[in-house]
Design a protein around this motif. Sequence first.
Motif, PDB file in Angstrom:
ATOM      1  N   GLU A   5     -14.047   1.336  24.048  1.00  0.00           N
ATOM      2  CA  GLU A   5     -14.739   0.641  22.900  1.00  0.00           C
ATOM      3  C   GLU A   5     -14.730   1.785  21.613  1.00  0.00           C
ATOM      4  O   GLU A   5     -14.984   1.482  20.543  1.00  0.00           O
ATOM      5  N   LYS A   6     -14.419   2.984  22.093  1.00  0.00           N
ATOM      6  CA  LYS A   6     -14.342   4.296  21.109  1.00  0.00           C
ATOM      7  C   LYS A   6     -12.832   3.658  20.317  1.00  0.00           C
ATOM      8  O   LYS A   6     -13.101   4.000  18.961  1.00  0.00           O
ATOM      9  N   MET A  16     -13.712   0.685  18.136  1.00  0.00           N
ATOM     10  CA  MET A  16     -14.534   1.088  16.851  1.00  0.00           C
ATOM     11  C   MET A  16     -13.858   1.711  15.828  1.00  0.00           C
ATOM     12  O   MET A  16     -13.939   1.702  14.627  1.00  0.00           O
ATOM     13  N   LYS A  17     -13.147   2.431  16.138  1.00  0.00           N
ATOM     14  CA  LYS A  17     -12.159   3.349  15.255  1.00  0.00           C
ATOM     15  C   LYS A  17     -11.237   2.375  14.614  1.00  0.00           C
ATOM     16  O   LYS A  17     -11.017   2.570  13.313  1.00  0.00           O
ATOM     17  N   LEU A  55     -16.146  -3.688  11.479  1.00  0.00           N
ATOM     18  CA  LEU A  55     -16.624  -3.847  12.705  1.00  0.00           C
ATOM     19  C   LEU A  55     -18.161  -3.443  12.998  1.00  0.00           C
ATOM     20  O   LEU A  55     -18.216  -2.108  13.150  1.00  0.00           O
ATOM     21  N   GLU A  56     -19.007  -4.350  13.144  1.00  0.00           N
ATOM     22  CA  GLU A  56     -20.325  -4.013  13.401  1.00  0.00           C
ATOM     23  C   GLU A  56     -20.603  -3.608  14.580  1.00  0.00           C
ATOM     24  O   GLU A  56     -21.410  -2.361  14.854  1.00  0.00           O
ATOM     25  N   SER A  57     -20.150  -4.238  15.749  1.00  0.00           N
ATOM     26  CA  SER A  57     -20.487  -3.987  16.868  1.00  0.00           C
ATOM     27  C   SER A  57     -19.248  -4.411  17.828  1.00  0.00           C
ATOM     28  O   SER A  57     -18.502  -5.299  17.615  1.00  0.00           O
ATOM     29  N   VAL A  58     -19.297  -3.802  19.005  1.00  0.00           N
ATOM     30  CA  VAL A  58     -18.338  -4.259  20.058  1.00  0.00           C
ATOM     31  C   VAL A  58     -19.043  -4.210  21.509  1.00  0.00           C
ATOM     32  O   VAL A  58     -19.992  -3.307  21.819  1.00  0.00           O
ATOM     33  N   LEU A 101     -16.699  -9.035  19.621  1.00  0.00           N
ATOM     34  CA  LEU A 101     -16.661  -8.119  18.199  1.00  0.00           C
ATOM     35  C   LEU A 101     -17.286  -8.887  17.272  1.00  0.00           C
ATOM     36  O   LEU A 101     -16.983 -10.029  17.251  1.00  0.00           O
TER      37      LEU A 101
END
Length: 818
Positions: free
Chosen positions: A747-748, A751-752, A758-761, A783
């Motif tokens: 997830e990290k 997001m990077k 990208l708002e959320s995963v 995503l």
Amino acid sequence: MRISLEWLQELVDFSMSPEELADMLTMAGFEVEDIEDRRTWAEGVVIGRVSDHQPHPDADKLSVCTVDIGAAEPSTIVCGASNVRADIYVAVATVGTFLPIVDLKIKPRKLRGVPSAGMICSLSELGLAKESAGIHIFSEEDLHPGDDARPYLGLTDVILDVTSTANRADALSMIGIAREVAALTGNPLKFPAIPADFGTPATDALTVQVSQTTACPIYIGTAIEQVAIAPSPPWLQQRLEAAGTRPINNIVDITNYVLLEWGQPLHAFDRDRLQSVTQSQALSIGVRFAQAGEVLTTLDSQERQLIDQSLVITANDHPVALAGVMGGEETEVHDGTQNVMLEAALFDPVAIRRSARGQSLRTEASTRYERGVNQAELELACRRALQLITELAGGTLTAQSVDDHRDAQIYSRVIDLRFERVNAVLGTLKSANTGEGDTAGYLAPADIEQVLTALGCTLERQATEPLVWTVTAPPYRYRDLEREIDLIEEVARIYGYDKFADTLPGKSEPGRLSAAYAATQRITAALRAEGLTELIHYSLGKPDGEAQINLSNPLLEEYSALRTELLSGLIEAFRSNWEKGNGALNGYEVGHIFWQEDDGSFAEADLIAGILGGASDQGRWVNGGRTTPMIWFEAKGILEAVLQRLDLTVTYKATSDRTQLHPGRTAELWSEGKAIGVFGQLHPQVRQDLDLPDEVYVFELQLAALLTPMGRPNQQTPLFKAYSTFPASDRDIAFYAPVDVPVADLEKVVMKAGKSLLESVELFDEFQGESVSEGQRSLAFRLVYRAGDRTLTDEDVDPVHNKVRDALVKSFKVELRS
């Protein structure tokens, strides 16, 4: 303690009334709970002489007495006592007298037709005995009818029931209270004259050898021969009775008298009985702890099984007394005693407290030893007892043996007292004082010196500015005068609390919570918002580890060590609620833990721990009456919701270090590169041993690790972030990834790579099975992309989404499925 004012007058002069004295002592910190004015018990009772005694004409058990009460005419009194006769002196309550003990006012009346003007009194009617077989007959000579009977009955005294604080052991004696009155009034003390030395020789017939020198620093044994056991003189009996002590005989009464006068417990043994018990003429007195199986019958005729914490006095190694608590029945002084051995000793407060508690026995002696008696005046109290024994019992001192292991330095304590600190703590006076170095409205140095000198302290001014005194506390105040603030308290107490101004400060600041406390309240509020109940447990428990800190004097074995973690208490609370039919418990606790480092130093920390197992649904009808167990992700979601409320971001890493937790369902929580806690399911063996349900989860977090980020300025003041009014665009991505790669790391990277769009995963699927290679697992993420200024198109999203795919392949060598 019951204080006789007549006795107190012999030790220090004062002219105030009992009520004024009681008020003065109360204001000085010695609460007077009751004033017992014995003078009112027999007000109006006079000496009467029965000049004639005749049977009552109409009653066999009544007598008609002619009594001379010093009036012009003798009184006729009808009496029902069997011991009344002619030519005796009695106590007569005259007409109009009120006897408060029996709530009776004397009036003229007729008894079986014979007029009676007054009443011949018994001791019970005057409050001097619980029961009386007949009237009281005076044995004194040279009595005069009509004189006040109270001096002959010992009813001229007033008794104050004084309560002292636990740190004032010196106040459990007449001498101690006299010192207080002398300091408060400025009048000199008048101690009884005591011989400096009796010249008692040391012989082999009596030796003292103390084996437990810590529990008994000094023991003095004195042999007195040819004593005459008899009732104590009236003055001694009256003083003991006024203090609430029953007179027994002159020897025992003298030991009790010295206890009341000096606060030093003593004990007298029958020396012949000691020799009989030991079957030896030579006595070796010792002090040791009891051995297993030893038995002692104490003075209350109770056979007591001694334990290893019982401190005993031995004669030739045979237990004869419970040291500092109560003597033994087989060696007690009795009517036929001719030779005695007097014990005067000091005992350690902790040893006596354990010894007395072990036997469920508390006495006047043990009370004083537990608080700590004056070590410097033991010999003085011993000589006082020997003085009274030789005067009242006619004994001859034949031998004395002393075993002394005291530290001479313990007699005094030296404290520095700053003049500025005294006034800073006590503040201004109600009216300005005058004197040497007077600061307007404050205590003067001369006032402070006068107060402390009156308390027995010695002061020496240091050659420094500002003014500082070197104060040496008196030996009898060694245990409670330990610090500078203790001396300041004494100054305020003796000078008068009511003489200091009680005005509030001119400026005051509004109260506020510290940053750490406010942050802790935010954490507990977040936990309560998620449905957790706060629990509070003792910080003490059973010893079960090498790193634990054990108490040296625990109350109970179950509470003899400081806890090293919080989870055990929460698990026990869960089990208790579960067994009582209250259902699964969702709770948390904030508390201290303690441990011992490898170098022997002590350490402590604050933790927040919780336990989860209760179903989220409140009704069972949709499940056919069955409860719904909480799954691992539900419990994890509660914890994450709490952290989200606190704006804290954590990642999870699998661990198996905690023995209480399931090795495959436990994760460490990491934040900013540091492990801050643990979350997981209870170990199956723990659940089986405690008969708990399968779905029980716990977490434990370091409070300091949470407070650090919460204390930053950007965390303390929430910042508003505008919500996007444009729709989102979501994409799914599925791939095979190694099972040892944490989802948090995936997830990290996602997001990077997604950056600002990208708002959320969110992980929504995981699969492992035959269709997936060994060591791999299939993961699917959703995503969500969103912009704050426009509606995203495929041309906006596709490049970013492809970067995410590429980043996953590059970082973890995942195999994309779509």
